[in-house]
Design a protein around this motif. Structure first.
Motif, PDB file in Angstrom:
ATOM      1  N   UNK A  37       0.834  -1.200   0.000  1.00 39.15           N
ATOM      2  CA  UNK A  37       0.000   0.000   0.000  1.00 39.15           C
ATOM      3  C   UNK A  37       0.866   1.247   0.000  1.00 39.15           C
ATOM      4  N   UNK A  38       1.917   1.254   0.808  1.00 37.57           N
ATOM      5  CA  UNK A  38       2.802   2.411   0.867  1.00 37.57           C
ATOM      6  C   UNK A  38       3.471   2.652  -0.479  1.00 37.57           C
ATOM      7  N   UNK A  39       3.898   1.601  -1.160  1.00 39.13           N
ATOM      8  CA  UNK A  39       4.532   1.750  -2.472  1.00 39.13           C
ATOM      9  C   UNK A  39       3.590   2.381  -3.477  1.00 39.13           C
ATOM     10  N   UNK A  40       2.332   1.984  -3.456  1.00 36.78           N
ATOM     11  CA  UNK A  40       1.360   2.546  -4.399  1.00 36.78           C
ATOM     12  C   UNK A  40       1.090   4.016  -4.116  1.00 36.78           C
ATOM     13  N   UNK A  41       0.982   4.355  -2.842  1.00 38.54           N
ATOM     14  CA  UNK A  41       0.757   5.755  -2.477  1.00 38.54           C
ATOM     15  C   UNK A  41       1.980   6.596  -2.811  1.00 38.54           C
ATOM     16  N   UNK A  42       3.165   6.054  -2.581  1.00 39.44           N
ATOM     17  CA  UNK A  42       4.389   6.776  -2.937  1.00 39.44           C
ATOM     18  C   UNK A  42       4.447   7.016  -4.440  1.00 39.44           C
ATOM     19  N   UNK A  43       4.046   6.034  -5.224  1.00 35.54           N
ATOM     20  CA  UNK A  43       4.056   6.208  -6.667  1.00 35.54           C
ATOM     21  C   UNK A  43       3.077   7.257  -7.133  1.00 35.54           C
ATOM     22  N   UNK A  44       1.959   7.407  -6.412  1.00 36.41           N
ATOM     23  CA  UNK A  44       0.932   8.369  -6.807  1.00 36.41           C
ATOM     24  C   UNK A  44       1.316   9.794  -6.457  1.00 36.41           C
ATOM     25  N   UNK A  45       1.833  10.019  -5.263  1.00 37.40           N
ATOM     26  CA  UNK A  45       2.081  11.397  -4.834  1.00 37.40           C
ATOM     27  C   UNK A  45       3.372  11.580  -4.047  1.00 37.40           C
ATOM     28  N   UNK A  46       4.134  10.514  -3.862  1.00 33.06           N
ATOM     29  CA  UNK A  46       5.315  10.612  -3.024  1.00 33.06           C
ATOM     30  C   UNK A  46       6.377  11.550  -3.546  1.00 33.06           C
ATOM     31  N   UNK A  47       6.443  11.732  -4.878  1.00 32.35           N
ATOM     32  CA  UNK A  47       7.455  12.636  -5.421  1.00 32.35           C
ATOM     33  C   UNK A  47       7.150  14.087  -5.083  1.00 32.35           C
ATOM     34  N   UNK A  48       5.888  14.379  -4.753  1.00 36.36           N
ATOM     35  CA  UNK A  48       5.503  15.742  -4.381  1.00 36.36           C
ATOM     36  C   UNK A  48       5.321  15.850  -2.873  1.00 36.36           C
ATOM     37  N   UNK A  49       4.631  14.873  -2.309  1.00 34.54           N
ATOM     38  CA  UNK A  49       4.356  14.867  -0.878  1.00 34.54           C
ATOM     39  C   UNK A  49       4.718  13.499  -0.325  1.00 34.54           C
ATOM     40  N   UNK A  50       5.945  13.329   0.132  1.00 38.74           N
ATOM     41  CA  UNK A  50       6.387  12.021   0.630  1.00 38.74           C
ATOM     42  C   UNK A  50       5.481  11.493   1.741  1.00 38.74           C
ATOM     43  N   UNK A  51       5.265  10.185   1.733  1.00 36.28           N
ATOM     44  CA  UNK A  51       4.411   9.547   2.726  1.00 36.28           C
ATOM     45  C   UNK A  51       5.301   8.835   3.737  1.00 36.28           C
ATOM     46  N   UNK A  52       5.220   9.249   4.984  1.00 34.89           N
ATOM     47  CA  UNK A  52       6.031   8.641   6.036  1.00 34.89           C
ATOM     48  C   UNK A  52       5.227   7.582   6.774  1.00 34.89           C
ATOM     49  N   UNK A  53       5.940   6.651   7.404  1.00 37.69           N
ATOM     50  CA  UNK A  53       5.259   5.646   8.221  1.00 37.69           C
ATOM     51  C   UNK A  53       4.488   6.314   9.353  1.00 37.69           C
TER      52      UNK A  53
END
Length: 212
Positions: A20-36
């Motif tokens: 799930x984290x990988x998919x969210x990172x692919x969607x917006x992580x380059x703009x808004x990183x998702x932390x644990x």
């Protein structure tokens, strides 16, 4: 929008936390990183509210893995959020992109069209990154080359997005049967409510109309 991403990806299929984290990172992580520190508390909230189910399963090795899946309540919540996004989810570019990633999950083309019309109305309203004497500054009138670049880039992006919106709305209207004899007069997708309650314009606009 993090919760929307979680619900959206789990709507497609159950996932392990790291998937799930990988998919969210692919969607917006380059703009808004998702932390644990943001992701897992959000998952916990959704589980507590009965929207996500969490089960521990044996892993490929000795370590167990937690599998996340969407409950019926979670599916209903996701569709409700997609039908009636907040104004900030329409006016903010990155939030709108997250919304677009899952808008296809709505089964009714009329509901999809209603959301896109709100974005279309936002793009059509005159606005700019910069103002002079209360009026939005146009790219051609901006002497600073760097600010002029901002306005030109926004104009080009906005022009392309407006063209895509027009094409997609025409297709959705055909699929929804808008314009057929049995369609009520003036009853476009989503009715007039979503268009009348246009998005707010607090903060800097995402697509300056004057730059176009």
């Amino acid at each position: 929008m993090l919760e929307l991403s979680i619900l959206g990806f789990l709507y497609e299929r159950p996932l392990h936390g790291y998937e799930l984290k990988e998919r969210i990172q692919g969607l917006s992580g380059h703009v808004r990183p998702v932390s644990d520190g943001a992701l897992y508390p959000a998952i916990t909230r959704l589980v507590k509210n009965g929207l996500v189910d969490s089960r521990t399963e044996p892993g490929a090795s000795a370590a167990p893995r937690r599998t996340l899946s969407l409950t019926d309540a979670g599916r209903a919540e996701l569709l409700a959020r997609l039908r009636s996004p907040k104004d900030a989810e329409i006016t903010d570019g990155q939030r709108f992109f997250t919304l677009l990633a899952f808008l296809g999950l709505l089964p009714d083309p009329a509901d999809q069209a209603a959301v896109l019309r709100r974005r279309q109305a936002f793009l059509e309203a005159p606005a700019s990154f910069f103002y002079a004497d209360g009026a939005p500054v146009r790219a051609e009138d901006e002497p600073d080359p760097f600010r002029r670049g901002m306005l030109r880039i926004a104009r080009a992006t906005g022009t392309e997005e407006k063209a895509w919106l027009a094409e997609t709305l025409a297709d959705l209207d055909r699929r929804a049967g808008v314009g057929r004899p049995d369609t009520a007069a003036g009853a476009g997708p989503g009715g007039g409510a979503s268009r009348a309650g246009g998005p707010g314009r607090a903060g800097r606009p995402d697509r300056p109309a004057s730059a176009r």
